[in-house]
Design a protein around this motif. Structure first.
Motif, PDB file in Angstrom:
ATOM      1  N   CYS A  53      -9.946  -0.606  -4.163  1.00 12.23           N
ATOM      2  CA  CYS A  53      -9.089   0.301  -4.930  1.00 12.23           C
ATOM      3  C   CYS A  53      -7.630  -0.154  -4.864  1.00 12.23           C
ATOM      4  N   MET A  54      -7.142  -0.441  -3.680  1.00 12.70           N
ATOM      5  CA  MET A  54      -5.751  -0.844  -3.504  1.00 12.70           C
ATOM      6  C   MET A  54      -5.471  -2.184  -4.187  1.00 12.70           C
ATOM      7  N   MET A  59      -1.862  -3.815  -5.058  1.00 16.40           N
ATOM      8  CA  MET A  59      -1.262  -3.852  -3.720  1.00 16.40           C
ATOM      9  C   MET A  59      -1.489  -5.245  -3.122  1.00 16.40           C
ATOM     10  N   PRO A  60      -0.438  -5.875  -2.622  1.00 18.64           N
ATOM     11  CA  PRO A  60      -0.564  -7.231  -2.080  1.00 18.64           C
ATOM     12  C   PRO A  60      -1.469  -7.286  -0.842  1.00 18.64           C
ATOM     13  N   ILE A  65      -3.282  -6.129   4.855  1.00 19.43           N
ATOM     14  CA  ILE A  65      -3.569  -6.682   6.187  1.00 19.43           C
ATOM     15  C   ILE A  65      -2.724  -5.953   7.230  1.00 19.43           C
ATOM     16  N   GLU A  66      -1.452  -5.730   6.893  1.00 22.11           N
ATOM     17  CA  GLU A  66      -0.561  -5.005   7.802  1.00 22.11           C
ATOM     18  C   GLU A  66      -1.081  -3.591   8.045  1.00 22.11           C
ATOM     19  N   LEU A  91       6.518   1.078  -5.290  1.00 25.35           N
ATOM     20  CA  LEU A  91       6.440  -0.166  -6.054  1.00 25.35           C
ATOM     21  C   LEU A  91       5.467  -0.033  -7.228  1.00 25.35           C
ATOM     22  N   LEU A  92       4.360   0.637  -6.989  1.00 24.32           N
ATOM     23  CA  LEU A  92       3.366   0.828  -8.043  1.00 24.32           C
ATOM     24  C   LEU A  92       3.916   1.730  -9.154  1.00 24.32           C
ATOM     25  N   ALA A  93       4.648   2.782  -8.779  1.00 19.91           N
ATOM     26  CA  ALA A  93       5.259   3.669  -9.772  1.00 19.91           C
ATOM     27  C   ALA A  93       6.292   2.900 -10.604  1.00 19.91           C
TER      28      ALA A  93
END
Length: 129
Positions: A53-54, A59-60, A65-66, A91-93
């Motif tokens: 989903c991400m 999403m990078p 991973i973080e 960032l997505l918005a």
């Protein structure tokens, strides 16, 4: 418990992608049975679903991973995980706004072409008379 082939079909991800996600820490280590074959638990499947989903939202991998690493550290990282998700949401918005603006511009350009076609069609009809 599900095999990698079953998880692959369920989430439409290749077995190689699932192995890669595990190898780089994108999903926590998957339990293996006595024969060494990956045995995906319900929890592991939830991670796969979350990551898919991400990733589909852009999403990078590094941020994910973080997030997984912070999650593994326990409850003391709750605030850091929340902050990471808030930043990714921001960032997505921002990206959604850019896409919206691009769609508006495309609509404007398309409308211009459509108006031009209507004018050309009218000219053609007048020539036929």
């Amino acid at each position: 418990m599900m095999t990698i082939a079953e998880v692959s079909r369920k989430y439409n991800l290749s077995p190689d992608t699932l192995r890669y996600y595990e190898r780089i820490g994108l999903i926590p280590a998957v339990h293996r049975n006595k024969s060494g074959i990956r045995d995906y638990t319900e929890e592991a499947c939830k991670w796969v679903e979350f990551i898919k989903c991400m990733r589909s939202a852009g999403m990078p991998i590094e941020a994910l991973i973080e997030y997984v690493a912070l999650f593994a550290q326990g409850d003391e990282t709750i605030e850091a995980r929340k902050d990471l998700l808030i930043e990714q949401r921001r960032l997505l918005a921002e990206k959604m706004e850019e896409i919206r603006a691009t769609i508006e511009r495309l609509d404007y350009k398309i409308e211009g072409y459509e108006k031009g076609l209507v004018i050309k069609e009218k000219e053609l009809r007048e020539m036929e008379l």
